[in-house]
Structure formats: structure tokens, C-alpha cells
Design a protein around this motif. Structure first.
Motif, short mmCIF file in Angstrom:
data_model
loop_
_atom_site.label_atom_id
_atom_site.label_comp_id
_atom_site.label_asym_id
_atom_site.label_seq_id
_atom_site.Cartn_x
_atom_site.Cartn_y
_atom_site.Cartn_z
N LEU A 97 8.89 60.58 79.74
CA LEU A 97 9.11 60.68 78.58
C LEU A 97 10.29 60.67 77.68
CD1 LEU A 97 6.29 63.56 77.81
CD2 LEU A 97 5.98 61.18 77.34
N SER A 98 10.57 59.64 76.58
CA SER A 98 11.70 59.80 75.80
C SER A 98 11.82 61.09 74.97
CB SER A 98 11.65 58.52 74.86
OG SER A 98 10.91 58.92 73.79
N ASP A 99 12.93 61.25 74.64
CA ASP A 99 13.34 62.44 73.94
C ASP A 99 12.52 62.77 72.66
OD1 ASP A 99 15.31 63.40 75.67
OD2 ASP A 99 16.90 62.48 74.42
N GLU A 100 12.24 61.58 71.91
CA GLU A 100 11.48 61.48 70.83
C GLU A 100 9.96 61.84 71.22
OE1 GLU A 100 13.27 58.70 71.70
OE2 GLU A 100 15.07 59.72 70.31
N GLU A 101 9.46 61.21 72.05
CA GLU A 101 7.90 61.74 72.63
C GLU A 101 7.82 63.17 72.98
OE1 GLU A 101 6.42 57.43 74.38
OE2 GLU A 101 8.14 58.57 75.64
N LEU A 102 8.89 63.59 73.67
CA LEU A 102 8.89 65.02 74.22
C LEU A 102 8.92 65.81 72.82
CD1 LEU A 102 8.66 66.97 76.30
CD2 LEU A 102 11.24 66.76 76.77
N GLN A 108 4.18 69.71 68.24
CA GLN A 108 2.52 69.97 68.01
C GLN A 108 2.32 71.38 68.76
OE1 GLN A 108 0.94 66.57 69.71
NE2 GLN A 108 0.68 65.35 67.88
N ALA A 109 2.91 71.56 69.95
CA ALA A 109 2.60 72.84 70.58
C ALA A 109 3.19 74.08 69.86
CB ALA A 109 3.24 72.57 72.03
N VAL A 110 4.30 73.78 69.19
CA VAL A 110 4.59 75.02 68.53
C VAL A 110 3.95 75.20 67.20
CG1 VAL A 110 6.71 75.63 66.94
CG2 VAL A 110 7.40 74.77 69.08
N ALA A 126 4.14 81.13 75.27
CA ALA A 126 2.79 80.44 74.74
C ALA A 126 2.97 79.05 74.44
CB ALA A 126 2.66 81.34 73.25
N VAL A 127 4.21 78.71 73.93
CA VAL A 127 4.50 77.22 73.75
C VAL A 127 4.40 76.45 75.12
CG1 VAL A 127 6.10 75.31 73.00
CG2 VAL A 127 5.83 77.51 71.43
N MET A 128 5.14 76.93 76.00
CA MET A 128 5.32 76.38 77.55
C MET A 128 3.99 76.04 78.08
SD MET A 128 8.19 75.42 77.78
CE MET A 128 8.65 75.20 79.71
N VAL A 148 12.00 72.95 73.76
CA VAL A 148 11.21 74.31 73.07
C VAL A 148 12.14 75.17 72.39
CG1 VAL A 148 9.79 76.31 73.88
CG2 VAL A 148 9.01 73.98 74.85
N LYS A 149 13.10 75.78 73.28
CA LYS A 149 14.07 76.58 72.80
C LYS A 149 14.81 76.01 71.54
CE LYS A 149 15.61 78.80 76.92
NZ LYS A 149 16.46 78.73 77.95
N LYS A 150 14.94 74.92 71.26
CA LYS A 150 15.77 74.35 70.34
C LYS A 150 14.62 74.04 69.06
CE LYS A 150 16.10 69.50 69.34
NZ LYS A 150 16.38 68.14 69.75
#
Length: 154
Positions: A97-102, A108-110, A126-128, A148-150
Motif C-alpha cells: 500500500l502507498s502511504d496515502e492508502e495506508l 477510518q479505523a481511528v 483497538a485501532v491495530m 497509527v501512532k501519528k
């Protein structure tokens, strides 16, 4: 034999015929790792394409880490070889996945985790849990965790 494993075997045979030392040694090591995985445990088993892909991913990660270690140790020639081996293995893996896609998937998960009541840095788990099944095999764990951290900090 699975289709991915047989493709590796065919490519190995072609590389040997073409006298492509780098490619043949890389594929040989990978097929050995696959065989080792098949006989690990109490009884021999046939690996599925997904399992073979996991082994290839693990081997590619080893090459990346070794290349970094050699580069830091001032052994540029060995680092280049490890990088080249990693690129050969990357051809057998799904496109990353590209950085943008990731970032889009993680965003969305957050939002989902926050809707479920998870807040702040403690929401990482929870997000992971939400993200990992969506990006399995398409993004490296360290990259996912960093994103996720960012986004949780921001």
C-alpha cells in the motif's frame, strides 16, 4: 504443490539455466525456508499459497534488515546484494500500500475506534485490531504502527 511454490520452482530452474547467480541463490534460499516451514512441527504439511506468501514476506524482511545492518556497518557491497535479493522476493508479494492508502485505512479505523469509545494513545490496540486484517500482507507492521501512532497523536 501450491501455485506460488511451483512458480518459485520454475523461476529457480529458469535462473539456473540463465546462470543468474543472484536470482538462483535467492530463490533456492526461499524454497529451503518454505520446505523448512512445511516440516516444522509434529508432522509434514503442504503450505497454502497464503502460508508460502508469509514465508516469502518473512524472507524479504530479513533481507531488508540485513541490508540496513550492512549499510550501517560500512559494507555497502553486501548491503546492495541484500537489497537486490529483497527486490527479487518483492516480485512474488502483493503490491504494498502507498502511504496515502495506508493513512486512509488507518484514519477510518481511528474513527471506528473512537466511536467505540477508545481515546488517546491507549486506543492503539483497538485501532491495530481494526487495521491489521485490512492491511495483512499489504503493509509492514512497523509502517502500520507508525501511521497509527501519528494519527492518534495528531
Amino acid at each position: 504443490m501450491t501455485t506460488l511454490k511451483s512458480k518459485l520452482q520454475e523461476d529457480l530452474n529458469a535462473a539456473i539455466k540463465e546462470r543468474d547467480e543472484l536470482r538462483s541463490s535467492t530463490l533456492r534460499l526461499t524454497l529451503t525456508a518454505i520446505t523448512k516451514e512445511e516440516v516444522a512441527g509434529k508432522e509434514k504439511r503442504e503450505l497454502s499459497d497464503d502460508d508460502v506468501q508469509k514465508v516469502i514476506t518473512r524472507e524479504a524482511k530479513k533481507r531488508r534488515e540485513a541490508a540496513e545492518a550492512f549499510a550501517q556497518g560500512g559494507r555497502a557491497e553486501q548491503a546492495e546484494r541484500e537489497k537486490a535479493e529483497g527486490e527479487i522476493l518483492a516480485a512474488y508479494l502483493p503490491k504494498q500500500l502507498s502511504d496515502e492508502e495506508l493513512e486512509q485505512i488507518v484514519t477510518q479505523a481511528v474513527a471506528e475506534a473512537r466511536a467505540a469509545g477508545a481515546e488517546g494513545p491507549r486506543a492503539m490496540g483497538a485501532v491495530m485490531k481494526i487495521v491489521n486484517p485490512k492491511v495483512a500482507g499489504l503493509a509492514e507492521g512497523g509502517r502500520v504502527a507508525a501511521t497509527v501512532k501519528k494519527l492518534l497523536a495528531g
